[in-house]
Design a protein around this motif. Structure first.
Motif, PDB file in Angstrom:
ATOM      1  N   GLU A   1       3.642   4.967 -11.208  1.00 11.92           N
ATOM      2  CA  GLU A   1       3.402   6.010 -10.217  1.00 11.92           C
ATOM      3  C   GLU A   1       3.146   5.394  -8.840  1.00 11.92           C
ATOM      4  N   MET A   2       2.432   4.254  -8.844  1.00 16.00           N
ATOM      5  CA  MET A   2       2.151   3.567  -7.588  1.00 16.00           C
ATOM      6  C   MET A   2       3.442   3.124  -6.898  1.00 16.00           C
ATOM      7  N   LEU A   3       4.336   2.515  -7.661  1.00 14.95           N
ATOM      8  CA  LEU A   3       5.610   2.041  -7.085  1.00 14.95           C
ATOM      9  C   LEU A   3       6.426   3.211  -6.536  1.00 14.95           C
ATOM     10  N   LYS A   4       6.387   4.329  -7.242  1.00 11.08           N
ATOM     11  CA  LYS A   4       7.107   5.527  -6.798  1.00 11.08           C
ATOM     12  C   LYS A   4       6.543   6.034  -5.473  1.00 11.08           C
ATOM     13  N   ARG A   5       5.203   6.088  -5.369  1.00 10.81           N
ATOM     14  CA  ARG A   5       4.576   6.592  -4.144  1.00 10.81           C
ATOM     15  C   ARG A   5       4.797   5.648  -2.971  1.00 10.81           C
TER      16      ARG A   5
ATOM     17  N   ALA B   1       0.614   7.831   1.001  1.00 16.02           N
ATOM     18  CA  ALA B   1       0.759   7.419  -0.395  1.00 16.02           C
ATOM     19  C   ALA B   1      -0.319   7.998  -1.295  1.00 16.02           C
ATOM     20  N   VAL B   2      -1.503   8.233  -0.745  1.00 19.12           N
ATOM     21  CA  VAL B   2      -2.598   8.765  -1.574  1.00 19.12           C
ATOM     22  C   VAL B   2      -2.594  10.291  -1.617  1.00 19.12           C
ATOM     23  N   SER B   3      -1.552  10.903  -1.041  1.00 22.25           N
ATOM     24  CA  SER B   3      -1.337  12.361  -1.098  1.00 22.25           C
ATOM     25  C   SER B   3      -2.523  13.176  -0.609  1.00 22.25           C
ATOM     26  N   PRO B   4      -2.951  12.966   0.627  1.00 23.58           N
ATOM     27  CA  PRO B   4      -4.080  13.759   1.149  1.00 23.58           C
ATOM     28  C   PRO B   4      -3.658  15.188   1.445  1.00 23.58           C
ATOM     29  N   HIS B   5      -4.615  16.090   1.467  1.00 24.99           N
ATOM     30  CA  HIS B   5      -4.354  17.467   1.900  1.00 24.99           C
ATOM     31  C   HIS B   5      -4.466  17.580   3.418  1.00 24.99           C
TER      32      HIS B   5
ATOM     33  N   VAL C   1       3.813  -5.388   3.681  1.00 26.90           N
ATOM     34  CA  VAL C   1       3.809  -3.935   3.849  1.00 26.90           C
ATOM     35  C   VAL C   1       3.567  -3.251   2.505  1.00 26.90           C
ATOM     36  N   ARG C   2       4.239  -3.725   1.464  1.00 23.47           N
ATOM     37  CA  ARG C   2       4.057  -3.125   0.133  1.00 23.47           C
ATOM     38  C   ARG C   2       2.604  -3.226  -0.331  1.00 23.47           C
ATOM     39  N   ASP C   3       2.006  -4.412  -0.172  1.00 23.54           N
ATOM     40  CA  ASP C   3       0.617  -4.595  -0.593  1.00 23.54           C
ATOM     41  C   ASP C   3      -0.325  -3.675   0.180  1.00 23.54           C
ATOM     42  N   ASP C   4      -0.020  -3.504   1.460  1.00 28.18           N
ATOM     43  CA  ASP C   4      -0.899  -2.684   2.291  1.00 28.18           C
ATOM     44  C   ASP C   4      -0.854  -1.215   1.869  1.00 28.18           C
ATOM     45  N   VAL C   5       0.343  -0.709   1.638  1.00 24.05           N
ATOM     46  CA  VAL C   5       0.478   0.685   1.214  1.00 24.05           C
ATOM     47  C   VAL C   5      -0.130   0.887  -0.173  1.00 24.05           C
ATOM     48  N   ALA C   6      -0.083  -0.161  -0.994  1.00 25.74           N
ATOM     49  CA  ALA C   6      -0.608  -0.071  -2.364  1.00 25.74           C
ATOM     50  C   ALA C   6      -2.129  -0.061  -2.410  1.00 25.74           C
ATOM     51  N   PHE C   7      -2.781  -0.515  -1.355  1.00 21.42           N
ATOM     52  CA  PHE C   7      -4.229  -0.733  -1.394  1.00 21.42           C
ATOM     53  C   PHE C   7      -5.013   0.518  -1.781  1.00 21.42           C
ATOM     54  N   GLY C   8      -4.723   1.623  -1.108  1.00 21.48           N
ATOM     55  CA  GLY C   8      -5.453   2.854  -1.393  1.00 21.48           C
ATOM     56  C   GLY C   8      -5.175   3.373  -2.795  1.00 21.48           C
ATOM     57  N   LEU C   9      -3.945   3.166  -3.264  1.00 17.70           N
ATOM     58  CA  LEU C   9      -3.586   3.612  -4.608  1.00 17.70           C
ATOM     59  C   LEU C   9      -4.320   2.802  -5.670  1.00 17.70           C
ATOM     60  N   GLU C  10      -4.423   1.497  -5.436  1.00 21.75           N
ATOM     61  CA  GLU C  10      -5.149   0.637  -6.379  1.00 21.75           C
ATOM     62  C   GLU C  10      -6.615   1.051  -6.463  1.00 21.75           C
TER      63      GLU C  10
END
Length: 279
Positions: free
Chosen positions: A116-120, A156-160, A99-108
């Protein structure tokens, strides 16, 4: 802040020159922080609208503007920076082994710094109540949990703008209700513009506005209460109103004067109690 997050200006679209138009002269605006539900039967054009917003498709005629940027092949990556999309089947969105890797994908992909990535990741999983599943394998989760993780990956990528394209269609009624409640909470806390694409009118009660599509055209633009008053017309275009709306319409037909068209059971009971007190 932009007055409008999404604008469709006289948009036409078809998948090939030999086919009929899927969308015909579609125009609407969606404001910042607004929740708009786009509903319609299969083939009405509603999912095509979602794909056009995100640059997965491009119009044959007309113009689409998202976050102030005209959607073109040259601008799609700028548009997608501000637009997140959750699809019907979350399995199609998973790319990580946890789950962590998946959420991190867009941030990477956006080059977000590690701290900042870990925080998001933490914040987005907490928002959808999936913090305890950080190291779980996505394919071992339930349908509702998978959809929550897919939503967290978008948050996580903070879309509008967040688009849910039939994102609850594979869930049972309880899971559907929980996901929509979660999304609404996130929308209010993060000032998201939310667009939900659905054929299920049970999902539109909390939306600020509803756009009803039929045969590629806007059939109606109205508040949810007004939509529910048009039961017979909706049935004629392949849609059905929730049971509470059906019951309310039957009562109104026999001259039971309700103070408003109820959106859910509690409002119906309150309206009936008010009517009883006036008798």
């Amino acid at each position: 802040m932009l007055k409008h997050r999404v604008e469709f200006r006289n948009v036409y679209f078809r998948y090939s020159e030999t086919e009929d138009w899927v969308l015909k002269n579609v125009s609407f605006t969606i404001a910042s922080d607004e929740w708009v539900a786009i509903i319609g039967h299969n083939g009405s054009g509603k999912s095509t609208i979602a794909k056009l917003m995100n640059g997965l498709l491009f119009p044959d005629k007309g113009e689409i503007i998202v976050d102030g940027i005209p959607v073109t092949e040259e601008s799609i990556w700028d548009v997608r920076t501000n637009v997140g999309m959750v699809f019907q089947n979350p399995d199609n969105q998973f790319v990580g082994t946890t789950v962590r890797d998946d959420v991190a994908f867009g941030l990477e992909n956006r080059g977000v710094e590690r701290n900042e990535m870990l925080k998001r990741i933490e914040q987005s999983l907490e928002a959808v109540r999936m913090s305890d599943y950080l190291l779980h394998e996505p394919h071992r989760l339930s349908g509702g949990q998978k959809q929550r993780v897919a939503i967290a990956g978008v948050l996580a990528v903070s879309p509008h703008v967040m688009i849910l394209d039939e994102a609850t269609a594979m869930l049972d009624p309880k899971g559907r209700k929980e996901i929509l409640a979660t999304i609404n909470q996130v929308r209010e806390s993060q000032s998201l513009t939310l667009i939900t694409i659905t054929h299920d009118l049970n999902e539109i009660t909390k939306a600020d506005r509803v756009i009803v599509m039929n045969a590629g055209e806007i059939w109606l633009e109205a508040l949810p209460r007004e939509v529910f008053t048009k039961e017979k017309d909706l049935r004629a275009i392949g849609l059905d109103v929730p049971f509470v709306a059906k019951l309310a319409n039957e009562l109104i037909a026999i001259d039971v004067k309700l103070d408003q068209q109820p959106l859910h059971q509690k409002e119906l009971l309150e309206s009936l109690w008010t009517y009883h007190l006036t008798k």
